[in-house]
Each structure stands twice: as structure tokens, then as C-alpha cells.
Design a protein around this motif. Structure first.
Motif, short mmCIF file in Angstrom:
data_model
loop_
_atom_site.label_atom_id
_atom_site.label_comp_id
_atom_site.label_asym_id
_atom_site.label_seq_id
_atom_site.Cartn_x
_atom_site.Cartn_y
_atom_site.Cartn_z
N ALA A 96 38.14 34.48 31.11
CA ALA A 96 39.60 34.51 31.01
C ALA A 96 40.15 33.09 31.12
N ALA A 97 41.27 32.87 30.48
CA ALA A 97 41.87 31.53 30.51
C ALA A 97 42.53 31.24 31.84
N HIS A 98 43.26 32.22 32.39
CA HIS A 98 44.08 31.99 33.58
C HIS A 98 43.89 33.11 34.61
N PRO A 99 44.17 32.82 35.87
CA PRO A 99 44.19 33.88 36.87
C PRO A 99 45.18 34.97 36.48
N ASP A 100 44.76 36.16 36.50
CA ASP A 100 45.39 37.44 36.16
C ASP A 100 45.06 37.91 34.76
N ASP A 101 44.64 37.01 33.85
CA ASP A 101 44.26 37.45 32.51
C ASP A 101 43.10 38.42 32.56
N GLU A 102 42.17 38.20 33.50
CA GLU A 102 41.00 39.07 33.61
C GLU A 102 41.40 40.48 34.01
N LEU A 103 42.53 40.60 34.70
CA LEU A 103 43.04 41.91 35.10
C LEU A 103 43.86 42.55 34.00
N LEU A 104 44.74 41.76 33.41
CA LEU A 104 45.61 42.29 32.37
C LEU A 104 44.79 42.87 31.22
N GLY A 105 43.72 42.18 30.85
CA GLY A 105 42.96 42.60 29.68
C GLY A 105 41.92 43.67 29.94
N CYS A 106 41.22 43.58 31.08
CA CYS A 106 40.08 44.50 31.25
C CYS A 106 39.83 44.88 32.70
N GLY A 107 40.86 44.84 33.54
CA GLY A 107 40.66 45.17 34.95
C GLY A 107 40.14 46.57 35.19
N GLY A 108 40.64 47.55 34.46
CA GLY A 108 40.17 48.92 34.62
C GLY A 108 38.74 49.09 34.16
N THR A 109 38.40 48.41 33.08
CA THR A 109 37.03 48.46 32.56
C THR A 109 36.05 47.79 33.50
N VAL A 110 36.46 46.65 34.07
CA VAL A 110 35.61 45.97 35.06
C VAL A 110 35.37 46.87 36.26
N ALA A 111 36.42 47.55 36.72
CA ALA A 111 36.24 48.48 37.84
C ALA A 111 35.26 49.58 37.50
N ARG A 112 35.28 50.06 36.26
CA ARG A 112 34.29 51.05 35.82
C ARG A 112 32.88 50.47 35.91
N HIS A 113 32.73 49.23 35.45
CA HIS A 113 31.41 48.60 35.50
C HIS A 113 30.90 48.48 36.93
N THR A 114 31.74 47.97 37.83
CA THR A 114 31.27 47.77 39.20
C THR A 114 30.97 49.09 39.89
N ARG A 115 31.75 50.12 39.60
CA ARG A 115 31.48 51.44 40.19
C ARG A 115 30.14 51.98 39.70
N ALA A 116 29.76 51.60 38.47
CA ALA A 116 28.48 52.05 37.92
C ALA A 116 27.32 51.18 38.37
N GLY A 117 27.60 50.16 39.18
CA GLY A 117 26.54 49.33 39.71
C GLY A 117 26.24 48.07 38.92
N ALA A 118 27.08 47.73 37.95
CA ALA A 118 26.84 46.53 37.15
C ALA A 118 27.11 45.27 37.96
N CYS A 119 26.43 44.19 37.57
CA CYS A 119 26.70 42.86 38.12
C CYS A 119 27.75 42.20 37.24
N VAL A 120 28.93 41.94 37.77
CA VAL A 120 30.02 41.36 37.00
C VAL A 120 30.29 39.95 37.48
N THR A 121 30.29 39.01 36.53
CA THR A 121 30.69 37.63 36.80
C THR A 121 32.01 37.37 36.09
N SER A 122 32.98 36.88 36.82
CA SER A 122 34.30 36.60 36.26
C SER A 122 34.51 35.09 36.22
N VAL A 123 34.78 34.55 35.04
CA VAL A 123 35.02 33.13 34.85
C VAL A 123 36.49 32.92 34.49
N ILE A 124 37.17 32.08 35.25
CA ILE A 124 38.57 31.73 34.96
C ILE A 124 38.61 30.25 34.65
N VAL A 125 38.98 29.92 33.43
CA VAL A 125 38.81 28.57 32.92
C VAL A 125 39.85 27.61 33.49
#
Length: 234
Positions: A12-41
């Protein structure tokens, strides 16, 4: 034998972009046990709030905890000044993370946004995740409220819907951590508008709420190093 955990990278370019675009999907991933790395440029605050900022680092960390993201990388490029760097500066920073994390699924900014930083992060991401990075099976672009829909021409045409009916509340709770970025309704970054947006996207494909994506690239490899490509939320 323990199953391999899916490795997911969000760029994501800025803080909050990662939430606006895919926050719900990321939560699905982490609930399923995925390893998620979030990069804010970009650091996302100096231009509007001065050198002292407004504590975005604490907002980022709080939002990540709500989503279940344990690995957050802040590259700290200056806000709205990415065009003062060479694109290779951004590409190089992302390439190092891609090679370390070896993600299978990547989510990133849409390249047609009105925001110039978003455009440049998209271009850098597409180079850093090129098919020579053989761990990567799929790359998706997300839309960013108050940026994607304000661009012209409006060329974001989703081809993938992810059901976030069970994680919409988590997304909104995480977004509430970004006190400086929230706005009053009917601004697109209000909590009410974000919920309505998710409900409207869901109504396009029949989940109660959804996040939408454009497929940038999917690769089905005929070798032992990659499984069948994962779709968002798998």
C-alpha cells in the motif's frame, strides 16, 4: 504433516490504504492461518501534519493487531513525493521484501487512481512481482476509497469479489484506529460509507458484503514449487 501456510503480501502507498482496499480480505486470510506481510511505502503524514506527524506508526500497529497482521514494514518514503525519487528506488525496496517473504498472493494499489503515489506504487509493484519471482501465483489490484472512484477515466473494473460478510466489522474496527484519516459521512472514508460500499459490492455478487479486485496476473505453474493459484481469501 503440517500444511504449508499461505504467504500473503499487501503493498500500500499510505497508512490506511491497506485497510480501505483489502482489510476484510486480509482478516479472512489471517483467520485462515495465513502469514500476512503488510508493506506501507510512504509515511503518510508529513505533508498534511508537519514533521511531528500525528502518530501514524501507532495507528498502523493498532490496525494491524485488529486484523491479525504480525509483520508490518514501513518504508517511510515522503508522503506525496514519490515522484521525486527514481522508480528503481521504490522497486528495489519492494524487491527485497518480495524475495524475503516469497509470497504466493499479492494485493496492491490500482494503477489508475487519482493519487500519484498510488500510481507509482502500482508500477513498482508490477516490476517487483514479475513472473521471475516464482513463488507468486496471483497479483490483485484493490480500489481505494476517495481515490479510485475520483480518477478519470474510471477504469477500475473488478473481476473478483471476496465475501467479507464475516470480517466487515473487523475491517471497520481496524479503520477506526486511523483517527486522522476518518471523515464524517458522506465522505468515502467515513465508517458508514465504507460499510455501504462493502454492502453495495456484495450486492453485485450476492454476499452480504464484499471487497472487489482486478486481476493483475495469475500464473499456474506445472512444477512442484507452486500449487494451484490461490484466489483472494483462500
Amino acid at each position: 504433516m503440517t500444511a504449508e501456510r499461505t504467504r500473503v503480501l499487501v503493498i500500500a502507498a499510505h497508512p490506511d490504504d491497506e485497510l480501505l482496499g483489502c482489510g476484510g480480505t486480509v482478516a479472512r486470510h489471517t483467520r485462515a492461518g495465513a502469514c500476512v506481510t503488510s508493506v506501507i511505502v510512504c509515511e503518510g503524514e508529513s505533508l498534511r501534519y508537519g514533521p511531528g506527524g500525528v502518530g501514524q506508526r501507532s495507528h498502523v500497529d493498532s490496525a494491524a493487531r485488529v486484523l491479525g497482521v504480525e509483520d508490518v514494514r514501513l518504508l517511510a518514503f515522503p508522503d506525496q513525493r514519490l515522484d521525486t525519487f527514481t522508480l528503481t528506488d521504490v522497486i528495489g525496496a519492494l524487491e527485497r521484501i518480495v524475495r524475503e517473504v516469497q509470497p504466493q498472493v499479492v494485493y496492491g494499489q490500482y494503477g489508475g487512481d487519482v493519487n500519484r503515489d498510488h500510481q507509482l506504487v502500482f508500477q513498482a509493484m508490477m516490476v517487483a512481482t514479475r513472473p521471475t519471482e516464482r513463488s507468486i501465483e496471483s497479483v490483485y489490484a484493490f480500489d481505494t476509497a476517495s481515490s479510485t472512484e475520483w480518477a478519470y477515466p474510471r477504469t477500475f473494473v473488478p473481476d473478483t469479489w471476496v465475501d467479507i460478510g464475516d470480517t466487515l466489522a473487523t475491517k471497520l474496527q481496524a479503520m477506526a484506529c486511523y483517527e486522522s484519516e476518518l471523515r464524517d459521512y458522506p465522505h468515502p472514508r467515513s465508517l458508514e460509507a465504507l460499510e455501504y460500499r462493502a454492502r453495495a459490492s456484495g450486492a453485485q455478487a450476492c454476499p452480504s458484503a464484499a471487497e472487489v479486485f482486478m486481476t493483475d496476473r495469475r500464473v499456474f505453474r506445472d512444477d512442484a514449487r507452486a500449487s494451484v493459484a490461490r484466489w483472494p481469501g483462500d
